[in-house]
Structures are given as C-alpha cells and as structure tokens.
Motif scaffolding. Sequence first.
Motif, mmCIF file in Angstrom:
data_model
loop_
_atom_site.group_PDB
_atom_site.id
_atom_site.type_symbol
_atom_site.label_atom_id
_atom_site.label_comp_id
_atom_site.label_asym_id
_atom_site.label_seq_id
_atom_site.Cartn_x
_atom_site.Cartn_y
_atom_site.Cartn_z
ATOM 1 N N SER A 1 -16.946 10.815 -1.316
ATOM 2 C CA SER A 1 -17.346 10.016 -0.156
ATOM 3 C C SER A 1 -16.569 8.696 -0.128
ATOM 4 C CB SER A 1 -18.849 9.735 -0.194
ATOM 5 O OG SER A 1 -19.144 8.818 -1.218
ATOM 6 N N LYS A 2 -16.381 8.209 1.097
ATOM 7 C CA LYS A 2 -15.640 6.949 1.265
ATOM 8 C C LYS A 2 -16.405 5.822 0.585
ATOM 9 C CE LYS A 2 -13.289 7.950 5.583
ATOM 10 N NZ LYS A 2 -14.089 8.758 6.489
ATOM 11 N N ALA A 3 -17.740 5.884 0.690
ATOM 12 C CA ALA A 3 -18.569 4.798 0.131
ATOM 13 C C ALA A 3 -18.279 4.605 -1.353
ATOM 14 C CB ALA A 3 -20.035 5.112 0.348
ATOM 15 N N PHE A 4 -18.128 5.721 -2.073
ATOM 16 C CA PHE A 4 -17.909 5.613 -3.516
ATOM 17 C C PHE A 4 -16.526 5.028 -3.812
ATOM 18 C CE2 PHE A 4 -16.365 7.452 -7.544
ATOM 19 C CZ PHE A 4 -17.237 6.786 -8.380
ATOM 20 N N ILE A 5 -15.536 5.496 -3.075
ATOM 21 C CA ILE A 5 -14.172 4.999 -3.305
ATOM 22 C C ILE A 5 -14.127 3.493 -3.028
ATOM 23 C CG2 ILE A 5 -11.764 5.188 -2.529
ATOM 24 C CD1 ILE A 5 -12.522 8.243 -2.047
ATOM 25 N N ILE A 6 -14.819 3.093 -1.964
ATOM 26 C CA ILE A 6 -14.862 1.655 -1.644
ATOM 27 C C ILE A 6 -15.544 0.894 -2.785
ATOM 28 C CG2 ILE A 6 -15.891 -0.062 -0.069
ATOM 29 C CD1 ILE A 6 -15.357 2.050 2.184
ATOM 30 N N THR A 7 -16.659 1.446 -3.287
ATOM 31 C CA THR A 7 -17.380 0.782 -4.381
ATOM 32 C C THR A 7 -16.477 0.614 -5.595
ATOM 33 O OG1 THR A 7 -19.245 2.062 -3.662
ATOM 34 C CG2 THR A 7 -19.524 0.854 -5.686
ATOM 35 N N LEU A 8 -15.684 1.651 -5.839
ATOM 36 C CA LEU A 8 -14.820 1.626 -7.013
ATOM 37 C C LEU A 8 -13.783 0.501 -6.929
ATOM 38 C CD1 LEU A 8 -15.170 3.615 -9.298
ATOM 39 C CD2 LEU A 8 -13.293 4.959 -8.396
ATOM 40 N N PHE B 1 -22.631 -6.353 -13.288
ATOM 41 C CA PHE B 1 -22.033 -6.293 -11.958
ATOM 42 C C PHE B 1 -21.927 -4.839 -11.474
ATOM 43 C CE2 PHE B 1 -18.191 -6.363 -9.170
ATOM 44 C CZ PHE B 1 -18.751 -7.108 -8.146
ATOM 45 N N VAL B 2 -21.487 -3.956 -12.385
ATOM 46 C CA VAL B 2 -21.339 -2.552 -11.988
ATOM 47 C C VAL B 2 -22.714 -1.931 -11.743
ATOM 48 C CG1 VAL B 2 -20.463 -0.277 -12.653
ATOM 49 C CG2 VAL B 2 -19.155 -2.309 -13.183
ATOM 50 N N LEU C 1 -22.595 9.748 -11.691
ATOM 51 C CA LEU C 1 -21.672 8.945 -10.890
ATOM 52 C C LEU C 1 -21.583 7.528 -11.458
ATOM 53 C CD1 LEU C 1 -20.183 9.348 -8.062
ATOM 54 C CD2 LEU C 1 -21.968 7.898 -7.178
ATOM 55 N N GLY C 2 -22.744 6.980 -11.831
ATOM 56 C CA GLY C 2 -22.778 5.638 -12.414
ATOM 57 C C GLY C 2 -21.995 5.583 -13.705
ATOM 58 N N ILE C 3 -22.150 6.637 -14.513
ATOM 59 C CA ILE C 3 -21.442 6.661 -15.799
ATOM 60 C C ILE C 3 -19.925 6.752 -15.563
ATOM 61 C CG2 ILE C 3 -21.098 8.030 -17.906
ATOM 62 C CD1 ILE C 3 -24.170 8.643 -17.683
ATOM 63 N N ILE C 4 -19.551 7.555 -14.572
ATOM 64 C CA ILE C 4 -18.124 7.668 -14.242
ATOM 65 C C ILE C 4 -17.588 6.310 -13.799
ATOM 66 C CG2 ILE C 4 -16.505 8.636 -12.530
ATOM 67 C CD1 ILE C 4 -18.122 11.244 -12.754
ATOM 68 N N GLN C 5 -18.402 5.629 -12.991
ATOM 69 C CA GLN C 5 -17.992 4.321 -12.461
ATOM 70 C C GLN C 5 -17.768 3.319 -13.602
ATOM 71 O OE1 GLN C 5 -20.862 3.213 -9.572
ATOM 72 N NE2 GLN C 5 -19.605 1.628 -8.672
ATOM 73 N N PHE D 1 -14.783 4.181 -15.712
ATOM 74 C CA PHE D 1 -13.537 3.852 -15.024
ATOM 75 C C PHE D 1 -13.129 2.402 -15.308
ATOM 76 C CE2 PHE D 1 -11.638 2.064 -11.103
ATOM 77 C CZ PHE D 1 -10.497 2.836 -11.011
ATOM 78 N N TYR D 2 -14.115 1.497 -15.198
ATOM 79 C CA TYR D 2 -13.794 0.083 -15.430
ATOM 80 C C TYR D 2 -13.470 -0.174 -16.900
ATOM 81 C CZ TYR D 2 -15.602 -0.493 -10.747
ATOM 82 O OH TYR D 2 -15.799 -0.368 -9.411
ATOM 83 N N LEU D 3 -14.217 0.491 -17.799
ATOM 84 C CA LEU D 3 -13.959 0.271 -19.223
ATOM 85 C C LEU D 3 -12.554 0.752 -19.586
ATOM 86 C CD1 LEU D 3 -17.420 1.155 -20.832
ATOM 87 C CD2 LEU D 3 -16.440 -1.091 -20.416
ATOM 88 N N ILE D 4 -12.153 1.889 -18.994
ATOM 89 C CA ILE D 4 -10.804 2.412 -19.275
ATOM 90 C C ILE D 4 -9.753 1.417 -18.776
ATOM 91 C CG2 ILE D 4 -9.142 4.232 -18.629
ATOM 92 C CD1 ILE D 4 -11.615 6.168 -18.771
ATOM 93 N N ILE D 5 -10.009 0.865 -17.593
ATOM 94 C CA ILE D 5 -9.060 -0.121 -17.053
ATOM 95 C C ILE D 5 -8.975 -1.324 -17.997
ATOM 96 C CG2 ILE D 5 -8.705 -1.784 -15.156
ATOM 97 C CD1 ILE D 5 -8.878 0.435 -13.354
ATOM 98 N N ILE D 6 -10.127 -1.755 -18.517
ATOM 99 C CA ILE D 6 -10.127 -2.899 -19.435
ATOM 100 C C ILE D 6 -9.333 -2.553 -20.702
ATOM 101 C CG2 ILE D 6 -11.613 -4.280 -20.969
ATOM 102 C CD1 ILE D 6 -13.699 -4.185 -18.718
ATOM 103 N N ILE D 7 -9.528 -1.329 -21.211
ATOM 104 C CA ILE D 7 -8.805 -0.920 -22.420
ATOM 105 C C ILE D 7 -7.293 -0.935 -22.147
ATOM 106 C CG2 ILE D 7 -8.362 1.040 -23.988
ATOM 107 C CD1 ILE D 7 -11.397 1.695 -23.678
#
Lengths: 298, 419
Positions: free
Chosen positions: B18-25, B198-199, B247-251, B254-260
Amino acid sequence: MLKIKNIVKEFSNIKAVDNISFEVSKGSIYGLLGPNGAGKTTTIRMIMNIIQPDSGEILIGNRSSLEGSKLNIGYLPEERGLYQKAKVRETIIYFATLQGMSHGNASEKADQWLERFDLTKNENSKISELSRGNQQKVQFIITVISDPKLMILDEPFSGLDPVNQKLLKKILNEYKSKNTTIIFSTHQMEQVENICDSICLINKGKVIKEGNLNEIKNEYGENIVEVEFQENVKVLPKNILLDQKTLTNTIRGKLSDSTKINEMIKKLTNEYDIKGFSYFKPKLEQIFLKLVEGEKDE
Amino acid sequence: MNNIIKIAKWELFRYIRSKAFIITLIIPFIVIIIAGVPQYLAINSEQPVMNIGIIDKGNNLFGEIEKQVSNDSEGKGKDQFILQHYTGVENNENSFIKELIKSNIADIVVVLETQLIDSGNVKFYHRNNIGIEQVSKVEQIIFNVVKNQRIENLQLNKDDLEYVRKNLDTQLYEISEQGEMEEMDMFVKYVIPGIFMFVLLLGILTSSQLLVTSVIEERSNRIIEILLSSVNTKELMAGKILGIGLLGIIQISFYLIIIIILGIFGSSYLPIELNISQLFSFKILWYLLFFILGYFMYSTIYVSLGSLFNNERDAQQTIGFFSLFAIIPMYFISFIMTNPESIITKILTLIPPITPFFMIIHIGMLSAPWYYSLGMAFYLILWIIGITFIASRIFKTAILMYGKRPTFPELFRWIRSSK
C-alpha cells in the motif's frame, strides 16, 4: 444433507427467524425464497455458522454446524465485493487456501476456472479494474473452487448477462450431477422456477410453504388451460371450461372441479379439430402472494 | 493457527504494497531532511560579508583582532568579516558611529574602551536588522583576543600556555542504583530509544488507518461473510493483528539496518558516533518487546474500532482520539527525563496506551532495572489480554451489524454476552 430444526434468531427483540425447519436432500437444488427482510440471509448465516441460532439445531450431514471447525461450504453472498486493490488470481488463491486447499492445488484450479470464465487475460488485473459482471464471475469461482459438497448462493444470477447466466446454470447442473447440494436464496422467484427441485417460501421469519416444487405447483394450481382450434370456435360448454376468454381461434379458461384433463381432451378431440393445448402451472410468485394474502386474512 | 498465518500473510502483503506504508517508511527520512537542511545551510552556506568598525582607545589590539578573524574565517561557510580601524574620534564618537552605520560603511561598530584588558569594557553598536548571533560572534572574537592578551601579560612560557589552553576531554559515566557504572553513550541512550519511540508512534498512526480501513472495506464489501464462512472471528482478528504486527517489525528492522549500514560505511559523515556494537546489546530486546507489545495493543483496539463503523469518515474522529494517547508521551519526554521518580511519571507509566513509550524511555534513557521492565511487560501483557477479550467480543458482534452505530449500553451488552 442439511437439516434445519426449529431455529430461532432474535435481534433487539425482533424475531428475524421464527421457528424455521426444513430439510435439503443430497444432490438437490433447493430454493430459499422470500421477499427482502424475510429472514433468508439470517438463516443462511446460521447455516454458515457465522452467527448462531438462539435455539434450534442445524445439521450438515450428521454434524452440527456449531461443531468444531468451519465446514466446507461454498458461499456466494448477495452483496458482492472483494478486495478492490488486490489482483484477481491472488484473491482467488487466497480464498481457496482459506477453504483448506493447498497453494499448489489452488493455483492450478484457479487457472482452470479463469480460463473457463474467459478471465485468463485479467488474472493480474486489480479487482477494481474488472466490470461488475466479471467481478461476479471471480466471486463465483471463489465459491466453487474447492468443490464444496454444499453450496449456498444468494442471488447468483443478478448482474450477469444472459450468456453468463446460461454458463452459470450449466456449471450448477454439472455440480448437481456430481451430487453437490445447492441452496439458492432469492427474492426473484421466476429465476429459480426451472432450476429448483424443492423450495421453502419464507415470510417475516416464518416458513409459509415448503416442499417439492412440482407438488406445490400442483397443489396451488388453478387448472387453467388454453385450447387452440383449427377453426373459429367462440365458446365451449360450461361443463368443460369455466371463466372462458376467447381470442382468435383460442379459448382460455378454468377446468371445472369435476373435469379431468384426460376426459376434457377426449371430448374436445371428438368434437373439434384441435391445433394446440396448454396447461398453465401457477407462477411461484402467484403462489407466494396467495399464501401471504391468506396469512393476512387469517 | 494455520488460518491465522494465512490471513496474517495476506494482510501483510496487502499493507506492504500500500502507498500508505511506503510513505510511512520514508517519512523519517523526510523529517531528517526537513530538520537537517536548515542546519546544513546554516553551517555550509556563504555568510554575508559584515563590515566591522573598530574604535580602539589606546589598547593596540586591532592587529590581534585581525589575526583572530583571519584564523576563524578559513574555509567555506565561515563568517566573513571586513575590519576597519578608526582612531581619533573621541570628540564626536556618537555621531561618528551613527554616521558609519547610517551610511552602510559598517554593520557593527565595536568600541574598545581604554584599559580594556583590565576593565573588560567594550561597547557594541549595530544596525537594528543585524542578528544578535552575529554580534555574539564578534563579541567572542574580541573576548578571545582579550583572553590571549591577559595570558600573555602573565608571561607564561610556551608549555604553560598550551597547558592553559588545553581543551577538556570529557567522558560521562553513569552509576545505577545498584552501583553499576557504565560510560554514557549518546547513541545508545538517546538515539536508539528515540528511534523506537518514533517508529512506534509512526507505526501506530499508520496501522490505525490501515487496520480500520481494511475492516471497514471488508464490512462494506461483505467480504467478511465469505471470510467468516471459512474462518472464525478470532482467527480473522488474530490474523489481522499478527499481519500488522509483522509489518511493524519489518518497519523497525528496516531502520535498524539503515543505521547499521550508516554506522559501518558512513559514520564519518554523521554528527554523532554510531556505536553499532551497542545495537546488539540486551537493551535492544527490551525495546523490541515493548515496541511489539505497544503495536499489538493499539492494533487490537483499532481492529475492533473498525468493526463499529460503516465508513472511514465516521471512524476518523475515534481513531484520532486513540492516536492521541500515542502522541502524549512525546510531549512528556523531557518531563520524565528530569523527573523519572515523580508521582506523575509513575501514574502516566501505568496508563496502558502510554506504558510502551514510557518504558522505552525508562530502559534507554534512565536504565530501568530489569525486574521493573519485566514487571511492566507482564502488566502490559495482562492489559493486552483484557483488551483483546473485550475487542474480540465487540468485533464478533459488530462485524456483521450494519446501519446504526452501536450505543455504549449495546457495547457493554456485547462484551458481557458470550454468544
């Protein structure tokens, strides 16, 4: 196959279903008929174990509908709708797997059904991109894909063009020949006249007539016949036909109670040159109206 | 169980696409960009040239000031000051200064009074549209010159001078109530719990929309009837909540991987040090636990809310009311950090929709002891069980009710009824 025994369901002190009982034999097509608000959908929801009756019993095979897990019943609700943003094929597979099919089997069957309904080219379209009729076909595929032994179809023909109505009837007859039990629910009674074996007429939550369709028609028949002659005959003797209406070369009227059809035909063929003869069975709708009005009079 | 997983999978894929999720990400990146761009511009942009007039009353400091300015002005983005030295204006000082500023010859005029080194007496005159920040910068330059001059007057040798000028090398240590000591790490103490909070907030705000919309769609399309012909209401509700939980866990992953990735490859570009090894500490499990519990609790509430409404417009107000609980903790972060033991903090922490947020702060920023965290986790789980019980009864009845919205007495009747 299905036994409904004295089921009652009340919502906010209104009896939506009031002591309804009927039986549907295996491999038959059964019509659950009645006007809007008669209690058909509530009855169906109880058969489906979506809601539970306040009292009474529903047996599918020899199992209570309330027992354990959900039974494999194909259900086509009256108001159609699917996940509008989901794709056709994946939607069918999702519902098929929820009905207990394996993913592989569901995929294979989905492809077969899409082909049969000429929807293969739309398999990756979003549901919202399909026409109403095509959406209905997808929903019908979802209903039948797991080859359920019992199918409940609420207004299955509405929204379909004559070609697809014919296809649907053909498919239903195929399922009937495979010993599948099919229950129709509809308020458009003329749709089921030539499909159903038995019917149950419901009004205001109560059964007003139940049984074999032909027997009911015979019971409520008014013995209307129409005779077409080779020559111009204006009137027949009253001991043969009552309430006569004359058209060109044709007379329509009611058989008197004492007259039997065989005797009448013998008399007519002896005296007149007959071109055609029709016996009119009453329309289900007429029977229903008669029954409802009878109820009011009481 | 099988059906729950099938529903969860379906819902998860529906939401992910969904667009909503991509936007949230991508929202956090947009927030960082919005917050970071002015900062970046302030640091890196070319500053306007400022003309500074210096009236030195016999201190002979102009040369030193010039030197200080040229040292400070090296490199792009630094302040650009052009200095002009004026002498012999004592008789008409005020009118001379006014004229300098009025005719745009100088933006700031600094008067270094006699005996400045001892008295520290400096006057600043500036045009009224000059920011106070610029004035402070000039003030800092003058102060540095005066300070150096004072040190020089003490006639210290080179080593002593360096000794005096040596900066502080600060290390912060924290000692817990149990007497355990550890070095304070900004990344671990503020950044990581901040991200989780925040997430979680973002996830709750998005999932509320997704869940309510999805239940309303199923109700209004009557998909619900087909679903309930194959699965029961408990399986349906559990599947939906599990899907959104994943979905929350994926979200968050995703951020933790970016931080790593940032920590490994881009740490030199970042304003703070990302101590990646700290990510794999025990604390992260606590954050995850409260993150998941928070997510599940809100999801359960929203699923049952969705079953009460016929369209999204009607549902908005109620969604907003519950989302408010998720926003409250944001306003209280500084309060609970300064008053961790206050009675208000303790009461707020016990309000279930606020608990997960406050516990993340407690664990991260205030190093709550493990038994407190565990106790609060159980407390929250008990609430979730209670909420699920109530929500499932409302969901079960409301999901097939159309038309009029239920009244509170009706809701209580549904909750009490076992049918």
